[in-house]
Design an enzyme around this catalytic site. Sequence first.
Site, PDB file in Angstrom:
ATOM      1  N   ASP A  67       0.814  -1.221   0.000  1.00  0.00           N
ATOM      2  CA  ASP A  67       0.000   0.000   0.000  1.00  0.00           C
ATOM      3  C   ASP A  67       0.847   1.270   0.000  1.00  0.00           C
ATOM      4  O   ASP A  67       2.059   1.230   0.205  1.00  0.00           O
ATOM      5  CB  ASP A  67      -0.962  -0.002   1.203  1.00  0.00           C
ATOM      6  N   ASN A 136      -7.767  -2.900  13.986  1.00  0.00           N
ATOM      7  CA  ASN A 136      -9.150  -3.243  13.617  1.00  0.00           C
ATOM      8  C   ASN A 136      -9.195  -4.470  12.714  1.00  0.00           C
ATOM      9  O   ASN A 136     -10.219  -4.773  12.121  1.00  0.00           O
ATOM     10  CB  ASN A 136      -9.823  -2.045  12.930  1.00  0.00           C
ATOM     11  N   HIS A 138      -7.288  -4.879  10.001  1.00  0.00           N
ATOM     12  CA  HIS A 138      -6.983  -4.635   8.589  1.00  0.00           C
ATOM     13  C   HIS A 138      -5.659  -5.275   8.181  1.00  0.00           C
ATOM     14  O   HIS A 138      -4.761  -5.462   8.998  1.00  0.00           O
ATOM     15  CB  HIS A 138      -7.036  -3.138   8.232  1.00  0.00           C
ATOM     16  N   GLU A 143      -9.738  -2.180   5.139  1.00  0.00           N
ATOM     17  CA  GLU A 143     -10.402  -1.892   6.407  1.00  0.00           C
ATOM     18  C   GLU A 143     -11.644  -2.774   6.574  1.00  0.00           C
ATOM     19  O   GLU A 143     -12.155  -3.319   5.592  1.00  0.00           O
ATOM     20  CB  GLU A 143     -10.840  -0.418   6.418  1.00  0.00           C
TER      21      GLU A 143
HETATM   22  C1  F6R Z   1       1.307  -1.262   6.082  1.00  0.00           C
HETATM   23  C2  F6R Z   1       0.190  -2.159   6.289  1.00  0.00           C
HETATM   24  C3  F6R Z   1      -0.677  -2.074   7.499  1.00  0.00           C
HETATM   25  C4  F6R Z   1       0.099  -2.372   8.779  1.00  0.00           C
HETATM   26  C5  F6R Z   1      -0.814  -2.346  10.005  1.00  0.00           C
HETATM   27  C6  F6R Z   1      -0.057  -2.595  11.292  1.00  0.00           C
HETATM   28  O1  F6R Z   1       1.939  -1.544   4.843  1.00  0.00           O
HETATM   29  O2  F6R Z   1      -0.040  -2.946   5.448  1.00  0.00           O
HETATM   30  O3  F6R Z   1      -1.728  -2.995   7.355  1.00  0.00           O
HETATM   31  O4  F6R Z   1       0.688  -3.631   8.664  1.00  0.00           O
HETATM   32  O5  F6R Z   1      -1.448  -1.100  10.085  1.00  0.00           O
HETATM   33  O6  F6R Z   1       0.821  -1.538  11.502  1.00  0.00           O
HETATM   34  P1  F6R Z   1       1.926  -1.582  12.670  1.00  0.00           P
HETATM   35  O7  F6R Z   1       2.877  -2.662  12.291  1.00  0.00           O
HETATM   36  O8  F6R Z   1       2.563  -0.232  12.639  1.00  0.00           O
HETATM   37  O9  F6R Z   1       1.191  -1.880  13.935  1.00  0.00           O
END
Ligand code: F6R
Length: 243
Positions: A67, A136, A138, A143
């Site tokens: 992303d 959440n 994701h 989401e």
């Molecule tokens: C980022 C991504 C997000 C993160 C998720 C957890 O490329 O794909 O889904 O993996 O938001 O983020 P952290 O690791 O910062 O808790």
Amino acid sequence: MKVLKAKDYQELSRKAANVIAAQVIMKPNCVLGLATGSSPIGTYKQLIERYEMGDLDFSGVSTINLDEYKGLTRDNDQSYYYFMYNNLFKHVNIDLARTNIPDGTEPDSDKECARYNKVIADMGGIDLQLLGLGHNGHIGFNEPADDFATLTHCVDLQESTIEANKRFFASIDDVPRQAYTMGIQTIMQARKVLMVVSGADKADILDKVINGPVTPQVPASILQMHPDVTIVADEAALAKCNL
Ligand code: F6R
């Protein structure tokens, strides 16, 4: 789902790096799907160390990231391109021409999503997809929703995600409201999936992902249906899973 338990973040990072290193050694021209965020930083550090020791060669590897924030340029220090360049790419012998991240500066969402889907298809799909887990549920920026999103699309970020990510920006108003993300179908088509989860604040959601019903309200729960998923999590994140 295979769950590898680690005592702390350091051990988690080592174990996750082992899985990625095995993939690169067994298939030097593999396609790695990569993630940003705090969870994989330790894994990338471990991969860099192994490269520096001469144990890993990234020269044949291609990468495709999950992303990117819409509206951020590559040189913005909060863009995911900047993250990947500084946390992995610039430290190893990867060919930058073989690294792929959605172009956050492309204002035409349909055009960018179609381009990115074609990049993934032209690469022949993903051998190993690395994932973090959002609070959440994701994965990427998929989401919670009424349906599982399929291919690359542009999403409106949820308030909880904006809130979680504001720590990286000068103020909450600076957090982009939209992002391009790979879809769930593409993630599910990866030949292997590796998810890294760390910390007590992820314990509730990790329990839902592993033991709860498969529902688009918890996007990562769909991984229960994938034939080859490894979750590497520390004790704090696994505290509620009853494994
Ligand atoms: C980022 C991504 C997000 C993160 C998720 C957890 O490329 O794909 O889904 O993996 O938001 O983020 P952290 O690791 O910062 O808790």
